[in-house]
Design a protein around this motif. Structure first.
Motif, PDB file in Angstrom:
ATOM      1  N   LEU A   6       0.664  -0.977  -0.059  1.00  0.00           N
ATOM      2  CA  LEU A   6      -0.245   0.109   0.063  1.00  0.00           C
ATOM      3  C   LEU A   6       0.896   1.176  -0.159  1.00  0.00           C
ATOM      4  CD1 LEU A   6      -2.722  -1.078   2.739  1.00  0.00           C
ATOM      5  CD2 LEU A   6      -2.884  -1.324  -0.054  1.00  0.00           C
ATOM      6  N   VAL A   7       0.284   2.107  -0.978  1.00  0.00           N
ATOM      7  CA  VAL A   7       1.435   3.582  -1.044  1.00  0.00           C
ATOM      8  C   VAL A   7       0.392   4.621  -0.298  1.00  0.00           C
ATOM      9  CG1 VAL A   7       1.864   5.044  -2.470  1.00  0.00           C
ATOM     10  CG2 VAL A   7       2.166   2.822  -2.793  1.00  0.00           C
ATOM     11  N   GLN A   8       1.701   4.900   1.024  1.00  0.00           N
ATOM     12  CA  GLN A   8       0.601   6.081   1.422  1.00  0.00           C
ATOM     13  C   GLN A   8       1.262   7.318   1.121  1.00  0.00           C
ATOM     14  OE1 GLN A   8       3.040   5.944   5.414  1.00  0.00           O
ATOM     15  NE2 GLN A   8       1.179   4.364   6.259  1.00  0.00           N
ATOM     16  N   SER A   9       0.421   8.781   1.134  1.00  0.00           N
ATOM     17  CA  SER A   9       0.282   9.773   0.810  1.00  0.00           C
ATOM     18  C   SER A   9       1.496  10.291   0.955  1.00  0.00           C
ATOM     19  CB  SER A   9      -1.112  10.858   1.086  1.00  0.00           C
ATOM     20  OG  SER A   9      -0.928  12.102   0.944  1.00  0.00           O
ATOM     21  N   ARG A  10       2.185  11.294   0.916  1.00  0.00           N
ATOM     22  CA  ARG A  10       3.114  11.677   1.105  1.00  0.00           C
ATOM     23  C   ARG A  10       2.694  13.141   2.345  1.00  0.00           C
ATOM     24  NH1 ARG A  10       6.853  15.866  -1.488  1.00  0.00           N
ATOM     25  NH2 ARG A  10       8.107  17.359   0.508  1.00  0.00           N
ATOM     26  N   PHE A  11       1.309  13.331   2.202  1.00  0.00           N
ATOM     27  CA  PHE A  11       1.034  14.732   3.462  1.00  0.00           C
ATOM     28  C   PHE A  11      -0.374  14.135   3.926  1.00  0.00           C
ATOM     29  CE2 PHE A  11       2.219  16.551  -0.105  1.00  0.00           C
ATOM     30  CZ  PHE A  11       3.158  17.993   0.401  1.00  0.00           C
ATOM     31  N   GLY A  19      -2.902  23.924  17.344  1.00  0.00           N
ATOM     32  CA  GLY A  19      -3.980  23.897  16.418  1.00  0.00           C
ATOM     33  C   GLY A  19      -3.483  22.936  15.418  1.00  0.00           C
ATOM     34  N   TRP A  20      -4.168  22.681  13.857  1.00  0.00           N
ATOM     35  CA  TRP A  20      -3.886  21.782  13.253  1.00  0.00           C
ATOM     36  C   TRP A  20      -2.754  22.420  12.233  1.00  0.00           C
ATOM     37  CZ3 TRP A  20      -6.814  17.448  12.585  1.00  0.00           C
ATOM     38  CH2 TRP A  20      -8.319  17.293  13.902  1.00  0.00           C
ATOM     39  N   MET A  21      -2.406  21.268  11.579  1.00  0.00           N
ATOM     40  CA  MET A  21      -1.200  20.984  10.692  1.00  0.00           C
ATOM     41  C   MET A  21      -1.122  20.232   9.896  1.00  0.00           C
ATOM     42  SD  MET A  21       1.335  18.930  12.196  1.00  0.00           S
ATOM     43  CE  MET A  21       2.902  18.876  11.592  1.00  0.00           C
ATOM     44  N   VAL A  22      -0.539  20.727   8.298  1.00  0.00           N
ATOM     45  CA  VAL A  22       0.194  19.868   7.375  1.00  0.00           C
ATOM     46  C   VAL A  22       1.182  18.996   7.980  1.00  0.00           C
ATOM     47  CG1 VAL A  22       0.054  18.615   4.583  1.00  0.00           C
ATOM     48  CG2 VAL A  22      -1.749  20.433   6.036  1.00  0.00           C
ATOM     49  N   TYR A  23       0.994  17.711   7.969  1.00  0.00           N
ATOM     50  CA  TYR A  23       2.400  16.582   7.863  1.00  0.00           C
ATOM     51  C   TYR A  23       2.666  16.355   6.787  1.00  0.00           C
ATOM     52  CZ  TYR A  23       5.916  14.185  10.414  1.00  0.00           C
ATOM     53  OH  TYR A  23       7.341  13.354  10.489  1.00  0.00           O
ATOM     54  N   ASP A  24       3.879  16.748   6.567  1.00  0.00           N
ATOM     55  CA  ASP A  24       5.287  15.694   5.311  1.00  0.00           C
ATOM     56  C   ASP A  24       5.708  15.260   5.526  1.00  0.00           C
ATOM     57  OD1 ASP A  24       6.372  16.435   3.844  1.00  0.00           O
ATOM     58  OD2 ASP A  24       7.001  17.797   2.560  1.00  0.00           O
ATOM     59  N   ARG A  25       5.481  13.605   5.398  1.00  0.00           N
ATOM     60  CA  ARG A  25       6.460  12.164   5.822  1.00  0.00           C
ATOM     61  C   ARG A  25       7.551  12.544   4.944  1.00  0.00           C
ATOM     62  NH1 ARG A  25       1.105   9.415   5.050  1.00  0.00           N
ATOM     63  NH2 ARG A  25       0.126   8.612   6.553  1.00  0.00           N
ATOM     64  N   GLU A  26       8.173  12.959   4.161  1.00  0.00           N
ATOM     65  CA  GLU A  26       9.177  13.662   3.798  1.00  0.00           C
ATOM     66  C   GLU A  26      10.415  14.403   4.444  1.00  0.00           C
ATOM     67  OE1 GLU A  26       9.623  13.826  -0.468  1.00  0.00           O
ATOM     68  OE2 GLU A  26       8.088  12.253  -1.211  1.00  0.00           O
ATOM     69  N   ARG A  27       9.103  15.477   4.876  1.00  0.00           N
ATOM     70  CA  ARG A  27       9.979  16.436   5.593  1.00  0.00           C
ATOM     71  C   ARG A  27      10.284  16.074   6.862  1.00  0.00           C
ATOM     72  NH1 ARG A  27       8.393  21.186   6.425  1.00  0.00           N
ATOM     73  NH2 ARG A  27      10.826  21.686   6.709  1.00  0.00           N
ATOM     74  N   LYS A  28       9.221  15.100   7.484  1.00  0.00           N
ATOM     75  CA  LYS A  28       9.365  14.767   8.604  1.00  0.00           C
ATOM     76  C   LYS A  28       9.088  15.854   9.398  1.00  0.00           C
ATOM     77  CE  LYS A  28      11.365  10.486   9.125  1.00  0.00           C
ATOM     78  NZ  LYS A  28      13.013  10.444   7.623  1.00  0.00           N
ATOM     79  N   GLY A  29       8.172  17.015   8.779  1.00  0.00           N
ATOM     80  CA  GLY A  29       7.705  17.712  10.056  1.00  0.00           C
ATOM     81  C   GLY A  29       6.744  18.398   9.481  1.00  0.00           C
TER      82      GLY A  29
END
Length: 74
Positions: A6-11, A19-29
């Motif tokens: 299964l391919v996970q989305s990058r974001f 609050g809320w955030m958009v997490y970037d799996r490649e940047r790890k932040g």
């Protein structure tokens, strides 16, 4: 079961420290939109930012997190 992984989305949208955030799996932040960090947002802003970073590069051009034209992009 399939042999394909299964391919996970990058974001992904998630709760941050504040609050809320958009997490970037490649940047790890937090994801970056231009020079803006997609963190400390309302849930609605985070969902809008997610749609921007998940879309095409053309969608990113001239956008800010609040959806208004980014004056720095001119």
């Amino acid at each position: 079961m399939s042999d394909r992984a299964l391919v996970q989305s990058r974001f992904l949208v998630r709760m941050g420290g504040v609050g809320w955030m958009v997490y970037d799996r490649e940047r790890k932040g937090p994801a970056l939109i231009g020079i803006d960090v997609a963190a400390n947002l309302t849930k609605e802003q985070a969902e809008r930012a997610y749609r921007i970073v998940s879309g095409s590069a053309e969608e990113l051009k001239g956008r800010s997190l609040n959806g208004l034209p980014d004056l720095r992009a001119s």
